[in-house]
Motif scaffolding. Structure first.
Motif, mmCIF file in Angstrom:
data_model
loop_
_atom_site.group_PDB
_atom_site.id
_atom_site.type_symbol
_atom_site.label_atom_id
_atom_site.label_comp_id
_atom_site.label_asym_id
_atom_site.label_seq_id
_atom_site.Cartn_x
_atom_site.Cartn_y
_atom_site.Cartn_z
ATOM 1 N N ASP A 104 0.861 -1.178 0.000
ATOM 2 C CA ASP A 104 0.000 0.000 0.000
ATOM 3 C C ASP A 104 0.898 1.229 0.000
ATOM 4 O OD1 ASP A 104 -1.542 2.169 0.603
ATOM 5 O OD2 ASP A 104 -2.637 1.226 2.235
ATOM 6 N N GLY A 105 0.911 1.965 -1.108
ATOM 7 C CA GLY A 105 1.848 3.070 -1.233
ATOM 8 C C GLY A 105 1.299 4.400 -0.759
ATOM 9 N N SER A 106 0.084 4.411 -0.186
ATOM 10 C CA SER A 106 -0.557 5.691 0.140
ATOM 11 C C SER A 106 0.393 6.635 0.863
ATOM 12 C CB SER A 106 -1.787 5.473 1.014
ATOM 13 O OG SER A 106 -2.564 4.446 0.527
ATOM 14 N N MET A 107 0.953 6.163 1.975
ATOM 15 C CA MET A 107 1.932 6.995 2.668
ATOM 16 C C MET A 107 3.293 6.614 2.124
ATOM 17 S SD MET A 107 1.047 7.516 6.615
ATOM 18 C CE MET A 107 0.270 9.038 7.099
ATOM 19 N N SER A 108 3.770 7.409 1.155
ATOM 20 C CA SER A 108 4.903 6.941 0.366
ATOM 21 C C SER A 108 6.150 6.709 1.196
ATOM 22 C CB SER A 108 5.185 7.939 -0.742
ATOM 23 O OG SER A 108 5.380 9.222 -0.195
ATOM 24 N N ASN A 109 6.397 7.581 2.191
ATOM 25 C CA ASN A 109 7.640 7.405 2.947
ATOM 26 C C ASN A 109 7.608 6.136 3.775
ATOM 27 O OD1 ASN A 109 5.632 8.639 4.479
ATOM 28 N ND2 ASN A 109 7.086 9.549 5.879
ATOM 29 N N MET A 110 6.433 5.846 4.392
ATOM 30 C CA MET A 110 6.328 4.608 5.154
ATOM 31 C C MET A 110 6.442 3.408 4.217
ATOM 32 S SD MET A 110 5.982 5.824 8.142
ATOM 33 C CE MET A 110 5.536 4.467 9.197
ATOM 34 N N ALA A 111 5.840 3.518 3.028
ATOM 35 C CA ALA A 111 5.876 2.407 2.081
ATOM 36 C C ALA A 111 7.307 2.104 1.651
ATOM 37 C CB ALA A 111 5.006 2.725 0.868
ATOM 38 N N SER A 112 8.117 3.160 1.419
ATOM 39 C CA SER A 112 9.516 2.928 1.024
ATOM 40 C C SER A 112 10.237 2.103 2.080
ATOM 41 C CB SER A 112 10.264 4.245 0.865
ATOM 42 O OG SER A 112 9.625 5.087 -0.026
#
Lengths: 373, 377
Positions: free
Chosen positions: A123-131
């Motif tokens: 789930d890439g919604s929150m991009s920084n957490m996803a990275s």
């Protein structure tokens, strides 16, 4: 310059401020609420990545792979959906952060020496957490590969390879609180000194007592001292309270010198008091002063590097941040709290704070004088 | 209920608004600035981390490693230093956040099939940055080691080993991993709270402070008409802010809604109603502009920014704070917005969030009406 008159003005200011029960409560509680809120809310630490696994292989190998995820303690497998559709809806409802699908032929492919594709849905919604989550997933898969190859070959593969030894300085556990709590010291000092100074002057104007002050023998310079000294004192007390909170409640280490921190605070106060005085000259009601303060604080908070790294900003905006006193104060505070560096390294920031403070304060004082005459 | 009376209150409120330029700035310029700032300037994404290297080895192998570091999408080699101590100095001064030191026996270790230690020094102050770059380093080194493994096997003439598994990563909802894609929709929630709740928190307190509340009480005006007249201008301001934000997001930053536009308008209308009701309730309860303003900041602005999943993940908060987030309206609205902008959810997938917001509105409106009736309106 008459010190007696200044002293009496300071005393009057304290009485006016502290007489109101609600003011006392705000002064005491606001910084504590802020530090608790920021200290606990702003948290980018990675723990408990919620995961769903579809294991279509159900072999020894696939179970080992699942174990290497659960074994890392960062991942928590919440669901074992039956099919892709179920996994999709878990992701859509944000019940899991990631989904993993192990293909049915995983075991056989590995035994034949081929590569099995493991599908990873993030789930890439929150991009920084996803990275971060993706980086951890890749790491777990790579570790699994290493172990698997060793097992398959029945020998250790000693080829020349790089062993990256990462040493994290200043904040070895990459703890969010260590980074954000020192910033709150700056924020609290800024908020209190700005708002209170601007309101202190306007209150006189709103209540009509400004005229009395002007006809009294008090000179403008003395009035400015009388209106700023109380808020310097209050800001410094707030700073001490918040710093103590940081040290004893959040256990943030303070590696550097407290004296240096005190000097930096005074230089920073020069800027904020200047801005506060300036706001008081352009506003005629408390309401206007509060709105203007809000309009000033929001951008200076966002363009300071408190949450959003300055290095990520476009170059023009980066130049703009050079005019932001909070930016320098933050570098100094984090330098003192985390890095334990001294004046020999922080002098450019001190110099910038001093220059900005002098210019802002002098400018505000001149304008204030003009309004008085 | 008479539309004419509501219209009269609206007109009066409208005059108040355009006579105070600062309110207008807060209502229109501020949202614009926030959108532009978050769209262009503020990002939590980490790419092209600047690296300084110290190469004590100075061989083809070490230079090849540096070239690969520079060529990777993660890193950008900013310069070479002579001495490892200099790296520490650079870190202290904040000139770099990452330093890589290649020791003198690096090539020898690799050639003789040993582990070749590589020192990586990192500034860990900013946890968001350092956790991500740490992941990048590990990922990069793992890749580079696979290249070394292939070279090793070729040298030995052994058969090539395939990695047993390969992760096929697909990112959903925000395919390019851009932070503005989730920040800008979330920002709409914060803007509405600033433009809606903070401005309306003053409108009834102002009547009390100016002493005009008594006049209003003596008018043939019901509490409902009074509240409608007070809130409709702000409702329109908020709605136009939503439209401006959506338009700017689409034109400037290419943030396109995946689900229906009208669903977004419906959700925004409900949320705006909640924020206006909240502002009016604070205003009626405090009767003082100063307190109302402080109350609005504390009860609307801060929670909608900090406890709403806007940029700070709720799942990372302590349990007690997570419970608090259930009463923050912005949390539900941001949930809906991310469903509309990123996930293409339908109403059926989000009806719970809609229901909570609607319930909050009814509750807040009822309390405000009650407070006003008690005052004798």
């Amino acid at each position: 310059m008459n010190w007696l008159r200044i002293r009496e003005l300071v005393r009057k200011e304290f009485i006016a401020l502290l007489r109101d029960e609600r003011n006392r409560r705000v002064l005491f509680l606001a910084p504590i609420i802020q530090i608790l809120l920021f200290g606990y809310v702003v948290n980018y630490d990675i723990r408990n990545i919620k995961m769903a696994v579809i294991d279509e292989a159900r072999t020894q190998e696939s179970r080992t792979l699942i174990d290497s995820f659960t074994g890392s303690k960062i991942f928590r497998i919440m669901y074992y959906p039956k099919d892709q559709g179920e996994l999709d809806s878990l992701l859509l409802q944000s019940k899991v952060d990631m989904g993993i699908k192990i293909p049915p032929d995983m075991g056989s492919r590995i035994r034949e020496g081929e590569t099995a594709d493991v599908q990873v849905l993030a789930d890439g919604s929150m991009s920084n957490m996803a990275s971060i989550r993706i980086a951890y997933t890749v790491l777990v898969l790579d570790r699994f590969n290493m172990n698997m190859i060793r097992e398959l070959k029945g020998q250790s593969l000693d080829y020349g390879r790089i062993d990256a030894r990462i040493r994290t300085w200043y904040n070895p556990n990459m703890d969010s609180q260590n980074f954000f709590v020192p910033g709150i010291v700056a924020f609290v000092v800024m908020l209190i000194s700005l708002l209170l100074t601007s309101i202190a002057v306007i209150r006189e104007r709103e209540q009509g007592t400004m005229e009395q002050l002007i006809v009294s023998p008090i000179r403008p310079a003395e009035l400015i001292m009388g209106k700023t000294i109380p808020y310097i004192i209050i800001s410094v007390i707030q700073m001490v309270v918040v710093t103590a909170f940081a040290k004893f409640w959040f256990s943030i280490p303070i590696a550097g010198s407290l004296v240096l921190m005190f000097i930096a605070t005074c230089l920073f106060l020069l800027s904020t008091l200047g801005v506060g005085l300036f706001i008081s000259t352009v506003s005629s009601t408390q309401q206007q002063a509060m709105m203007t303060t809000f309009l000033f604080i929001l951008p200076s908070f966002m363009l300071s590097g408190f949450v959003f790294p300055i290095a990520n900003m476009p170059i023009v905006i980066q130049w703009l941040t050079f005019l932001n006193p909070l930016r320098y104060f933050l570098v100094i505070l984090r330098g003192i709290f985390l890095k334990g560096v001294g004046f020999s390294i922080l002098w450019p920031q001190f110099l910038a704070l001093a220059i900005l403070g002098a210019v802002l304060f002098a400018g505000a004082v001149t304008r204030f004088h003009k309004r008085m005459d | 209920m008479s539309p004419r009376k509501i219209g009269a209150v609206m007109r009066k409120e409208f005059y108040h608004l355009i006579r105070d330029p600062r309110s207008l700035i807060l209502a229109f310029i501020m949202p614009l600035c926030l959108i532009l700032m978050f769209g262009y300037a503020l990002s939590l994404d980490v790419d092209n981390v600047e690296v300084v290297v110290v190469d004590y080895d100075r061989t083809d192998v070490s230079r090849d490693l540096i070239r690969h570091i520079d060529a990777s999408p993660y890193f950008h080699v900013k310069g070479a230093l002579k001495d490892a101590h200099e790296v520490g100095d650079y870190l202290d001064r904040g000139w770099t956040t990452l330093g890589i030191v290649i020791p003198p026996d690096f090539t020898r270790n690799i050639r003789s099939e040993r582990l070749a230690p590589l020192q990586v020094l990192m500034d860990g102050s900013d946890p968001n940055f350092s956790t991500i770059s740490r992941g990048y380093i590990n990922a990069f080194m793992e890749r580079y080691n696979q290249k070394l493994l292939v070279e090793f096997l070729n040298r030995k003439g052994m058969e090539r080993i395939n990695p047993p598994v390969e992760g096929r990563i697909r990112v959903w909802f925000n395919e390019d991993l851009e932070s503005r894609k989730f920040i800008i929709p979330g920002l709409i929630a914060v803007i509405i709270m600033i433009a809606g709740a903070m401005l309306t928190s003053l409108v009834i307190a102002r009547e009390y402070e100016n002493g005009t509340m008594e006049t209003i009480k003596s008018l043939p005006l019901s509490a409902f008409e009074f509240l409608m007249g007070k809130s409709i201008p702000y409702f329109l301001i908020c709605l136009s802010n939503v439209l401006i934000s959506v338009l700017l997001g689409q034109v400037l930053f290419g943030i396109v809604m995946k689900a229906s536009f009208w669903l977004m308008i419906l959700a925004s209308s409900v949320y705006i109603s909640v924020s206006l009701a909240l502002g009016l309730m604070i205003s009626t309860a405090t009767k003082s502009q100063l307190l109302a303003n402080q109350g609005a900041i504390l009860l609307t602005f801060l929670p909608s920014q900090m406890l709403s999943n806007f940029i700070f993940p709720i799942s990372n908060m302590p349990k007690a704070l997570q419970l608090v987030t259930y009463i923050v309206p912005a949390k539900y609205y941001i949930n809906i917005l991310s469903g509309i902008f990123l996930k293409d959810l339908s109403f059926a997938g989000m009806w719970k969030d809609f229901a909570v917001l609607a319930f909050m509105f009814v509750l807040l409106a009822a309390v405000t009406m009650r407070l006003l009736r008690k005052e004798g309106l």
